[in-house]
Design an enzyme around this catalytic site. Structure first.
Site, PDB file in Angstrom:
ATOM      1  N   LYS A 172      -3.631   3.020  -3.078  1.00  0.00           N
ATOM      2  CA  LYS A 172      -4.974   3.603  -3.208  1.00  0.00           C
ATOM      3  C   LYS A 172      -4.826   5.103  -2.970  1.00  0.00           C
ATOM      4  CE  LYS A 172      -7.898  -0.290  -1.851  1.00  0.00           C
ATOM      5  NZ  LYS A 172      -6.896  -1.349  -1.671  1.00  0.00           N
ATOM      6  N   ASP A 192       0.832  -1.194   0.000  1.00  0.00           N
ATOM      7  CA  ASP A 192       0.000   0.000   0.000  1.00  0.00           C
ATOM      8  C   ASP A 192       0.870   1.249   0.000  1.00  0.00           C
ATOM      9  OD1 ASP A 192      -2.464  -1.142  -0.061  1.00  0.00           O
ATOM     10  OD2 ASP A 192      -2.901  -0.909   2.067  1.00  0.00           O
TER      11      ASP A 192
END
Length: 410
Positions: A226, A204
């Site tokens: 993200k 991430d």
């Protein structure tokens, strides 16, 4: 017969489960040694007129038997191992002599040369126990052995010393690793070790990115960033990547920011893996909800100020039909409110809290890029928090703390 003091100790691993171990003395030495004995499953008898609070708690919990009296002859009957650690030299000598007579391996805290056994500096990592003893009696120094142990454990934890995987072990496997709030030093020991063993890392944006630079060249790193309001890898694609690489027999680490199960969608990934018949290990991480405020000098609880704290996601506005948060109830709470992913919705959140009863003068702290070199803190009041955030160009990732504790350490 040669003197034991002139020869190095012979290393051995004692299997003490269910076997009697006698500990004489309930002070600091016993407090340090008892946990390992209990973990080994030993049947521990403590003989001591008194004990530290921690040792007494072990006895109260039923983890060991405690006879509140001094040592007396016969206490070592039936014992396999003994630790002599009283402050009575005569009792220590007598117990040591009894141990020799009964052929019980005996450690002495006051006189190592008079003991028949020594306690190594030990620790555990990667399924391995590291135990260190000095070979030369003249150089016996507990600080030296502890330093060697710590160096070996660090090397194992960081993957600098390879531990070959056991043949026929669990494969494929996936680990959902919480990387903590951003500082690479705040990942757990287990998380760092698993990262060092990975063939594939799906990372991430909010994970500890600096750790990726330490990975060997053969490790495939997949960017699952993200980015708010920008490019994103769909959760379904992340799930598919986990499954595909695991089915290829690779060791896969899903490196996530914070904790996998605190707004990390870790359960969705675990469920997808379970549906595919793939075993999964979850490694908790330090959540930014408590660590980032702490790094900015803010305790989420404080005596006389806040006896509770609530963590809430702010990615959905209070008036959004998709919201699952009871904002009126939160407004009535007197404790600390920690909001994650709420920078963009801060105006609507503050308005809802004030409208439902929260004091508009309530202190607010916004901590951006917490625990990293780019960390900064902006202080505000609830009523004007959104305006202050805009004026200072506060951007995600940021943790928002609402409550009296936000005035501390400002």
């Amino acid at each position: 017969m040669p003197s034991p003091a002139t020869h190095p100790a012979y290393p051995a691993g004692l299997r003490l489960a269910g076997r009697k171990v006698v500990v004489l003395g309930g002070g600091q030495v016993a407090q340090r040694r008892l946990p390992a004995l209990l973990t080994a499953g030993a049947d521990v008898l403590l003989v001591s007129p008194s004990a530290t609070a921690s040792v007494e708690a072990m006895a109260t919990a039923g983890e060991l038997r405690w006879e509140r009296r001094p040592y007396r002859a016969g206490d070592l009957e039936g014992a396999w191992y003994a630790i002599v650690a009283t402050d009575d030299a005569d009792a220590n000598d007598a117990a040591s002599a009894e141990a020799e007579e009964r052929r019980v391996w005996c450690v002495r805290s006051d006189d190592a040369d008079a003991a028949s056994a020594w306690t190594p500096a030990s620790g555990h990592s990667a399924g391995v126990t590291v135990a260190v003893l000095t070979t030369e009696p003249a150089e016996r120094d507990p600080r030296r052995t502890a330093a060697v142990r710590d160096s070996l454990l660090r090397a194992l934890d960081e993957g600098r010393v390879a531990v070959p995987r056991q043949a026929g072990g669990e494969s494929p496997r996936v680990a959902l690793v919480g990387g903590g709030p951003g500082d690479p030093d705040l990942i757990t020991v287990r998380g760092r070790r698993l990262l060092a063993e990975a063939d594939v890392v799906i990372a991430d944006r909010l994970g500890p990115r600096d750790l990726l630079a330490e990975l060997p060249p053969h490790v495939e790193v997949i960017d699952a960033a993200k980015i708010p309001y920008g490019r994103a890898m769909a959760q379904e694609a992340i799930n598919e990547a986990l499954i595909t690489h695991a089915k290829e027999g690779k060791t896969v680490v899903r490196l996530k920011g914070g904790d996998p199960f605190v707004f990390g969608r870790g359960m969705e990934e675990a469920q997808a893996l379970a549906a595919a018949g793939i075993p999964c290990t979850v490694v908790p991480g330090i959540s930014s909800s408590v660590s980032v405020p702490a790094a900015a000098g803010i305790p989420v609880t404080h005596r006389g100020v806040a006896h509770e704290f609530t963590v809430v996601s702010g990615h959905v506005a209070p008036d959004d039909p998709r919201s699952l948060v009871d904002w009126p109830a939160l407004a009535r709470l007197r404790g600390t409110l920690v909001i994650l992913m709420g920078v963009d919705k801060l105006g609507a959140i503050a308005e809802a809290l004030v409208r439902h009863g929260r004091d508009p003068e309530t202190p607010v702290a916004l901590i951006q890029e917490g625990t990293t070199a780019a960390q900064r803190r902006v202080d505000a009041r609830l009523e004007t928090a959104a305006e202050t955030a805009r004026a200072h160009d506060v951007r995600p990732p940021a943790v928002i703390v609402v409550g009296a504790v936000a005035a501390l350490g400002a």
